[in-house]
Design an enzyme around this catalytic site. Structure first.
Site, PDB file in Angstrom:
ATOM      1  N   VAL A 349       0.842  -1.304  -0.098  1.00  0.00           N
ATOM      2  CA  VAL A 349       0.221  -0.093   0.113  1.00  0.00           C
ATOM      3  C   VAL A 349       0.882   1.078   0.087  1.00  0.00           C
ATOM      4  O   VAL A 349       0.303   2.247  -0.194  1.00  0.00           O
ATOM      5  CB  VAL A 349      -0.885   0.196   1.189  1.00  0.00           C
ATOM      6  CG1 VAL A 349      -2.139  -1.108   1.047  1.00  0.00           C
ATOM      7  CG2 VAL A 349      -0.252  -0.119   2.360  1.00  0.00           C
ATOM      8  N   GLY A 350       2.328   1.046   0.208  1.00  0.00           N
ATOM      9  CA  GLY A 350       2.939   2.242   0.138  1.00  0.00           C
ATOM     10  C   GLY A 350       4.427   2.027   0.052  1.00  0.00           C
ATOM     11  O   GLY A 350       4.895   0.752   0.194  1.00  0.00           O
ATOM     12  N   LYS A 351       5.208   2.813  -0.758  1.00  0.00           N
ATOM     13  CA  LYS A 351       6.407   2.585  -0.979  1.00  0.00           C
ATOM     14  C   LYS A 351       7.368   3.880  -0.834  1.00  0.00           C
ATOM     15  O   LYS A 351       6.758   4.747  -1.522  1.00  0.00           O
ATOM     16  CB  LYS A 351       6.807   1.990  -2.317  1.00  0.00           C
ATOM     17  CG  LYS A 351       8.023   1.411  -2.747  1.00  0.00           C
ATOM     18  CD  LYS A 351       8.030   0.939  -4.175  1.00  0.00           C
ATOM     19  CE  LYS A 351       9.367   0.925  -4.746  1.00  0.00           C
ATOM     20  NZ  LYS A 351      10.577   0.460  -4.003  1.00  0.00           N
ATOM     21  N   GLY A 352       8.383   3.788  -0.272  1.00  0.00           N
ATOM     22  CA  GLY A 352       9.054   5.067  -0.101  1.00  0.00           C
ATOM     23  C   GLY A 352      10.438   4.816   0.217  1.00  0.00           C
ATOM     24  O   GLY A 352      10.903   3.705   0.459  1.00  0.00           O
ATOM     25  N   PHE A 354      11.741   5.135   2.997  1.00  0.00           N
ATOM     26  CA  PHE A 354      12.082   4.371   4.395  1.00  0.00           C
ATOM     27  C   PHE A 354      11.667   3.075   4.241  1.00  0.00           C
ATOM     28  O   PHE A 354      12.082   2.301   5.052  1.00  0.00           O
ATOM     29  CB  PHE A 354      10.911   5.156   5.166  1.00  0.00           C
ATOM     30  CG  PHE A 354       9.637   5.055   4.661  1.00  0.00           C
ATOM     31  CD1 PHE A 354       8.741   3.931   4.829  1.00  0.00           C
ATOM     32  CD2 PHE A 354       8.934   6.212   4.152  1.00  0.00           C
ATOM     33  CE1 PHE A 354       7.554   3.871   4.238  1.00  0.00           C
ATOM     34  CE2 PHE A 354       7.761   6.163   3.486  1.00  0.00           C
ATOM     35  CZ  PHE A 354       7.023   5.102   3.709  1.00  0.00           C
ATOM     36  N   GLY A 355      11.187   2.258   3.292  1.00  0.00           N
ATOM     37  CA  GLY A 355      10.806   0.897   3.272  1.00  0.00           C
ATOM     38  C   GLY A 355       9.481   0.672   2.466  1.00  0.00           C
ATOM     39  O   GLY A 355       8.780   2.149   1.785  1.00  0.00           O
ATOM     40  N   VAL A 357       5.192  -0.590   2.861  1.00  0.00           N
ATOM     41  CA  VAL A 357       4.180  -0.854   3.764  1.00  0.00           C
ATOM     42  C   VAL A 357       3.322  -1.699   2.926  1.00  0.00           C
ATOM     43  O   VAL A 357       2.876  -1.552   1.735  1.00  0.00           O
ATOM     44  CB  VAL A 357       3.588   0.599   4.072  1.00  0.00           C
ATOM     45  CG1 VAL A 357       2.353   0.328   5.134  1.00  0.00           C
ATOM     46  CG2 VAL A 357       4.389   1.509   4.771  1.00  0.00           C
ATOM     47  N   ASP A 467       8.787  14.038  14.430  1.00  0.00           N
ATOM     48  CA  ASP A 467       8.467  14.014  12.776  1.00  0.00           C
ATOM     49  C   ASP A 467       7.048  14.145  12.775  1.00  0.00           C
ATOM     50  O   ASP A 467       6.373  13.370  11.749  1.00  0.00           O
ATOM     51  CB  ASP A 467       9.111  12.760  12.235  1.00  0.00           C
ATOM     52  CG  ASP A 467       9.344  12.810  10.833  1.00  0.00           C
ATOM     53  OD1 ASP A 467       9.408  14.127  10.386  1.00  0.00           O
ATOM     54  OD2 ASP A 467       9.460  11.869  10.145  1.00  0.00           O
TER      55      ASP A 467
END
Ligand SMILES: *[C@@H]1O[C@H](CO)[C@@H](O)[C@H](O)[C@H]1NC(C)=O
Ligand SMILES: *[C@@H]1O[C@H](CO)[C@@H](O)[C@H](O)[C@H]1NC(C)=O
Ligand SMILES: *[C@@H]1O[C@H](CO)[C@@H](O)[C@H](O)[C@H]1NC(C)=O
Ligand SMILES: *[C@@H]1O[C@H](CO)[C@@H](O)[C@H](O)[C@H]1NC(C)=O
Ligand SMILES: *[C@@H]1O[C@H](CO)[C@@H](O)[C@H](O)[C@H]1NC(C)=O
Length: 665
Positions: A349-352, A354-355, A357, A467
């Protein structure tokens, strides 16, 4: 008296005629039950059932069996002879070695008791070695290699003339008439073997074949020999066998002999006795079976082992003893793997930076979000896990509940509750999502405000999120704001000195004093102020793609206020459904929170009260010190932006947010 003499004469005549008849026709034995004409000595005996055993498995034995009547081999009669016999060589254990072998013998005497056993086959001896006076012919089926006899192969078939050194020898094999090729024979298989020896006065042919095979068209051995120089006038035919250290049961099953090819009688193979095979046969079979099973099982085991290793590796985790106390918060990799369909693309569901998700579903039906962070250092991990667990104990309706974690080599997985609506920034900055209404926005900032207030004052420890920004604000199914991503959070006991930690955060949300006095609750307030402006204005606090005057949101909002057009800074996508006073109030609160001087910023508890209108916003002048000033450091900070190294803080190593490394460290 005369009559008596007459009778004796008649009987003698009949006897002689019978003998000579036997001489012409030869003989056939399909078994040796009533073989009165067979002379045996040594270890040889006739077993019940008609089997002629030349030796049993006793060491250094020899045994002989001769047809009692000699045959004429004088110059007047033909030297030729033909024989066909069936023998079996049975070692004590099938498949093992045996010795020494069987020989078909043509000898001037039946008494070979002076011969030697072992490699001499019970036929030859050292004193008779090579002397023509011994007048011996032997066809040997030798199962032991004797180097001194120039025997190069272990089991072999040889023609011996007066000497155990064969004049001709070959590996046991037969020419298959059907397949037109040589097929080898295992002499020690225990199976009956047919042997033919044919001599026509010129050529001596020797052929072998298994019991079920007809006589080969081509002999195994064929040798021109002038036997008139060897044979005496009367010669006995028979067999000899011997044992040494190597042992075999040597058997003759049937035998046919004639001096004439035409008169050679056929053996009735069906009448031959059964060869007793070693009792170990049954015990001997398992090795074969075991071999087969092993051959079958080993690949299976290897495959299973491979699968096991693959699975073990696939689901391998890092666990250390100190983690035991956090047991309930630890997820097994396997369960996470299953929950997320093996971290499949459809679950991502997510990618960035940081890693990644992943959305997952636990067996109980609970939805989770799994964040995979790569890390390659174990340092700080203990503290990290401790904090993860502490975080798990934080309870507030506006925090994304962190459920636990899992560690693998080079990888860390954080498990939190799944937020179906995603993060707030997607709604603020991406056109594919509907823009949140004013009411939604104000409600979300209130939610986040109360969450931060709880972190600062309501929990057992002071928790600095460090953050706070729109992309870390998650929305639950009812569009409530929930503060998530505690990737940089820091925990302090109440009353502890909070300074002297690394400056981490995201540009635009970082208070100017971060690089001097360091983190405090007031730096979170600053970030929250920037977040307020972000939500109202619908843009990020620092946007390098904007024109210079608009680039820094705080500064720009302040400029607009100076020009009396504060409301114009609001997000154009808000439309008309808002209350100007509220918008103005929140914008001002944003400016108040982003005051350059930390002591001038309100505490989070007050901020919540301002937002809920429980307290009026304190009057403050546009030109109050610190208002609208943007921290100078980060403006030149682009060169100072570093990915935090491990020393900076326990958490920041996992997160590749933009971070300004403070000086003097
Ligand atoms: C072999 O035969 C001899 C008699 O010739 C006998 O004494 C001996 O026990 C036998 N040995 C075996 C192992 O059968
Ligand atoms: C047998 O005699 C031959 C010569 O005829 C000789 O080469 C061989 O070494 C002798 N073998 C034995 C075992 O005495
Ligand atoms: C021996 O074998 C050869 C073929 O190799 C054959 O020509 C000859 O007739 C055979 N001799 C006897 C006596 O069988
Ligand atoms: C078969 O064996 C005989 C005798 O050992 C040999 O002469 C012949 O060359 C062999 N034939 C083949 C095809 O190997
Ligand atoms: C065999 O040898 C004898 C005596 O040396 C000789 O008379 C005879 O001709 C020989 N036979 C053959 C076939 O060479």
């Amino acid at each position: 008296m005369a009559c008596k003499l007459h009778l004796v004469l008649i009987f003698s005549c009949v006897y002689l005629i019978c003998l000579s008849g036997q001489q012409d026709t030869g003989f056939v034995y399909n078994g040796f039950d009533q073989a009165d004409d067979i002379f045996i000595d040594g270890n040889a005996r006739i077993l019940p059932g008609g089997l002629l055993q030349l030796t049993n498995t006793t060491e250094l034995q020899m045994g002989h069996a001769f047809f009692k009547q000699p045959f004429d081999f004088d110059q007047s009669s033909s030297l030729s002879f033909y024989t066909h016999f069936v023998c079996a060589l049975v070692p004590p254990k099938l498949g093992a070695d045996g010795g020494h072998g069987i020989a078909f013998v043509v000898s001037p005497s039946m008494d070979l008791s002076l011969a030697y056993a072992t490699q001499y086959m019970g036929v030859f001896s050292i004193p008779t070695n090579g002397t023509f006076s011994s007048h011996l012919l032997a066809i040997e089926l030798d199962t032991v290699k004797t180097v001194e006899f120039n025997e190069l192969e272990k089991p072999h078939v040889g023609i011996d003339v007066n000497s155990p050194i064969s004049v001709e020898s070959a590996l046991p094999s037969y020419f298959s008439n059907a397949f037109r090729k040589n097929i080898s024979i295992n002499l020690l298989s225990g199976e009956p073997i047919q042997v033919w020896v044919d001599y026509d006065g010129l050529l001596l042919n020797v052929s072998l074949a298994p019991i079920e095979i007809e006589k080969p068209n081509r002999p195994l051995l064929s040798r021109a020999i002038n036997l008139s120089e060897i044979f005496q006038d009367k010669m006995y035919v028979g067999f000899s066998a011997s044992t040494g250290n190597m042992l075999s049961n040597h058997y003759i099953l049937g035998w046919s002999f004639s001096k004439s090819k035409k008169l050679l009688q056929t053996l009735d193979l069906s009448k031959l006795a059964q060869v007793p095979l070693p009792r170990e046969e049954k015990k001997k079979l398992p090795p074969l079976l075991i071999g087969l099973v092993v051959l079958l099982v080993i690949p299976v085991l290897m495959i299973l082992g491979g699968v096991y290793l693959y699975r073990r590796n696939k689901f391998a985790e890092v666990r250390e003893s100190w983690e035991k106390e956090y047991g309930p918060h630890r997820f097994s990799y396997k369960s996470l793997y299953k929950a997320t369909n093996g971290f499949g693309k459809d679950c991502r569901v997510g990618k960035g930076g940081f890693g990644e998700v992943y959305k997952g579903t636990l067996p109980q039906g609970r939805h989770i979000a799994v964040k995979r962070l790569s890390h390659d250092a174990e340092q700080g991990m203990k503290q990290f896990v401790a904090e993860v667990v502490t975080m798990g104990n934080l309870q507030h309706r506006n925090l994304v509940p962190l459920l636990g974690y899992c560690r693998r080599k080079g990888e860390l997985l954080l498990v939190s509750e799944y937020m179906p609506k995603g993060s707030l920034d997607q709604y603020l900055f991406r056109n594919q999502h509907p823009s949140p209404s004013w009411l939604q926005r104000i409600s979300i900032v209130k939610d986040i405000g109360s969450a931060i207030s709880y972190l600062h004052t309501g929990a057992k420890q002071v928790v600095l999120h460090r953050d706070i920004k729109a992309s870390n604000v998650m929305l639950d199914s009812k569009f409530n704001g929930r503060l998530g991503d505690f990737g940089m959070a820091k925990f302090y006991d109440h009353g502890a000195n909070l300074s002297a930690t690394a400056a981490v955060g995201t540009i635009g949300y970082m208070a100017p004093e971060l690089i001097t006095t360091g983190t405090s609750t007031k730096t979170d307030v600053y970030a929250f102020g920037a977040f307020l402006l972000e939500v109202i204005c619908g843009r990020r606090p620092f946007d390098p793609e904007m024109p210079v005057e608009k680039r820094h949101l705080v500064k720009w909002v302040c400029e607009c206020w100076k020009r009396g057009s504060l409301l114009e800074t609001r997000d154009p996508r808000l439309g008309g459904e808002f209350l100007s006073e509220e918008v103005e109030m929140v914008l001002k609160l944003g400016l108040l929170c982003t005051n350059a001087m930390p002591e001038s910023r309100p505490a989070m508890g007050q901020v919540v009260q301002y937002l809920s209108m429980d307290l009026p916003l304190p009057e403050f002048l546009l030109y109050s010190p610190g208002i609208g000033s943007f921290m100078p450091v980060s403006m030149e900070a682009s060169s100072a932006i570093v990915i935090p190294s491990l020393r900076s803080s326990s958490f920041s190593m996992f997160v590749t947010h933009t971070v300004i490394d403070g000086p003097g460290r």
